[in-house]
Scaffold this motif. Structure first.
Motif, PDB file in Angstrom:
ATOM      1  N   HIS A  50      -7.690   2.165   2.441  1.00 53.87           N
ATOM      2  CA  HIS A  50      -7.561   1.844   3.857  1.00 53.87           C
ATOM      3  C   HIS A  50      -7.923   3.049   4.720  1.00 53.87           C
ATOM      4  O   HIS A  50      -8.722   2.951   5.660  1.00 53.87           O
ATOM      5  CB  HIS A  50      -6.118   1.440   4.190  1.00 53.87           C
ATOM      6  CG  HIS A  50      -5.789   0.020   3.886  1.00 53.87           C
ATOM      7  ND1 HIS A  50      -6.392  -1.042   4.532  1.00 53.87           N
ATOM      8  CD2 HIS A  50      -4.909  -0.523   3.016  1.00 53.87           C
ATOM      9  CE1 HIS A  50      -5.893  -2.173   4.065  1.00 53.87           C
ATOM     10  NE2 HIS A  50      -4.997  -1.889   3.148  1.00 53.87           N
ATOM     11  N   ASP A  95       0.830  -1.208   0.000  1.00 50.74           N
ATOM     12  CA  ASP A  95       0.000   0.000   0.000  1.00 50.74           C
ATOM     13  C   ASP A  95       0.862   1.256   0.000  1.00 50.74           C
ATOM     14  O   ASP A  95       1.675   1.458   0.893  1.00 50.74           O
ATOM     15  CB  ASP A  95      -0.911   0.019   1.235  1.00 50.74           C
ATOM     16  CG  ASP A  95      -1.889  -1.140   1.245  1.00 50.74           C
ATOM     17  OD1 ASP A  95      -2.326  -1.533   0.159  1.00 50.74           O
ATOM     18  OD2 ASP A  95      -2.209  -1.651   2.334  1.00 50.74           O
ATOM     19  N   SER A 152      -0.920  -6.022   5.058  1.00 52.86           N
ATOM     20  CA  SER A 152      -2.241  -6.289   4.487  1.00 52.86           C
ATOM     21  C   SER A 152      -2.468  -7.776   4.248  1.00 52.86           C
ATOM     22  O   SER A 152      -1.679  -8.437   3.571  1.00 52.86           O
ATOM     23  CB  SER A 152      -2.412  -5.529   3.165  1.00 52.86           C
ATOM     24  OG  SER A 152      -3.625  -5.901   2.550  1.00 52.86           O
ATOM     25  N   ASN A 201     -12.737  -3.958   6.827  1.00 54.08           N
ATOM     26  CA  ASN A 201     -12.132  -4.741   5.754  1.00 54.08           C
ATOM     27  C   ASN A 201     -13.120  -4.982   4.612  1.00 54.08           C
ATOM     28  O   ASN A 201     -12.744  -4.979   3.438  1.00 54.08           O
ATOM     29  CB  ASN A 201     -11.614  -6.075   6.291  1.00 54.08           C
ATOM     30  CG  ASN A 201     -10.704  -6.775   5.296  1.00 54.08           C
ATOM     31  OD1 ASN A 201      -9.773  -6.178   4.782  1.00 54.08           O
ATOM     32  ND2 ASN A 201     -10.984  -8.037   5.014  1.00 54.08           N
ATOM     33  N   ARG A 251      -4.045  -4.313  10.841  1.00 56.31           N
ATOM     34  CA  ARG A 251      -5.460  -3.989  11.008  1.00 56.31           C
ATOM     35  C   ARG A 251      -5.830  -3.740  12.473  1.00 56.31           C
ATOM     36  O   ARG A 251      -6.408  -2.709  12.810  1.00 56.31           O
ATOM     37  CB  ARG A 251      -6.308  -5.134  10.429  1.00 56.31           C
ATOM     38  CG  ARG A 251      -7.758  -4.773  10.193  1.00 56.31           C
ATOM     39  CD  ARG A 251      -8.497  -5.959   9.601  1.00 56.31           C
ATOM     40  NE  ARG A 251      -7.906  -6.406   8.328  1.00 56.31           N
ATOM     41  CZ  ARG A 251      -8.228  -7.542   7.742  1.00 56.31           C
ATOM     42  NH1 ARG A 251      -9.110  -8.352   8.282  1.00 56.31           N
ATOM     43  NH2 ARG A 251      -7.665  -7.885   6.590  1.00 56.31           N
TER      44      ARG A 251
END
Length: 220
Positions: free
Chosen positions: A20, A10, A117, A78, A48
Motif C-alpha cells: 500500500h 495490513d 482494505s 489499487n 483508500r
C-alpha cells in the motif's frame, strides 16, 4: 469473558501494508508530491479515499482535482497494489500469527476482520487463511473511516458479542483510536509511543501470545 478476536489485516496478519505505502508513494511522486516518512506512515490503517485526500492535503493540492479524477488516481493505485498481492503466499503470514490463530481456535474463539482494505478477501485467500475467520466487515457499508469506531463496532456486531467480550488487534494509531472509541480492549503491534492508546502493546507479531494477552485482558 473473552469470546472473540477482531483483526486489522495490513501490518497485523501480513505485511501487505508495505505494498500500500509503496503504491501511494509512487502515486504521490507522479503528482509532484514528496512525502516524508512520517506522512507516509500516517496513511496506515485508513481508507483508500481518505489516504488520497491526505496525500493531496500534504501536497497543497486539496482543491486541484475533481472527484472523478480522484477516483481514477485511487483506481490506479489499487491496480498497482493488486499486482503485488498476486505474488503473496502463506509464507507472507507474519511471524506468530499462525500460532495465535491456532490457539484461538483451540479455545473456540470466534474471529473476524476489521480492515479498511476492499481487497481483504483476496489477500486472505492468497495467504490460505480465509476459512479461519467467521466474517469480514465490508468497507463499502461504512460511512466513516478509522479513527471513527464504526468498523470495530460492525466487526463486534458480526460476531454477536459485547464490548467486554472481544479483543481487537491493530498496528496503526488510527486503528487503536478506533478500537478504544468502540469501547474494546486494544492490542497494539509496533512502537509503544505511537500506540500508547492501546491496552497492551508488543513490538512485533512474533511477541503475540494469547495466554499473556488474556492475562492482561482479564485484569482490566
Amino acid at each position: 469473558m473473552l469470546k472473540g478476536l477482531i483483526f486489522d489485516l495490513d501490518g497485523v496478519l501480513t505485511n501487505s501494508a508495505r505494498f500500500h505505502l509503496t503504491a501511494w508513494n509512487n502515486l504521490a511522486k507522479e503528482l509532484g508530491i514528496n512525502l516524508t516518512s512520517e506522512q507516509l506512515d500516517s496513511l496506515r490503517g485508513i481508507s483508500r479515499m481518505d489516504s488520497l485526500n491526505l496525500i493531496l492535503k500534504y501536497g497543497g493540492q486539496e482543491n486541484k482535482y475533481s472527484e472523478k479524477e480522484k477516483e481514477q488516481f485511487a483506481a490506479e493505485k489499487n491496480k498497482k497494489f493488486l499486482e503485488q498481492v498476486e505474488t503473496m503466499t502463506p509464507k507472507d503470514i507474519l511471524p506468530g500469527i499462525s500460532e495465535l490463530l491456532a490457539d484461538a481456535k483451540k479455545q473456540n474463539l470466534k474471529m473476524d476482520i476489521a480492515s479498511a482494505s476492499k481487497n481483504a478477501p483476496r489477500i486472505l485467500k492468497k495467504l490460505g487463511i480465509m476459512d479461519e475467520f467467521d466474517g469480514i466487515v465490508d468497507p463499502n457499508t461504512l460511512h466513516h473511516g478509522k479513527p471513527d469506531p464504526e468498523i470495530y463496532e460492525k466487526a463486534q456486531e458480526l460476531l454477536g458479542f459485547k464490548t467486554d467480550e472481544v479483543i481487537s488487534f491493530e498496528d496503526a494509531a488510527a486503528g487503536v483510536q478506533s478500537i478504544k472509541a468502540a469501547g474494546q480492549f486494544a492490542v497494539g503491534i509496533g512502537d509503544k509511543n505511537v500506540l500508547k492508546g492501546a491496552d497492551y502493546v508488543v513490538p512485533t507479531t512474533a511477541d503475540l501470545k494469547l495466554s499473556k494477552i488474556e492475562q492482561v485482558f482479564n485484569q482490566k
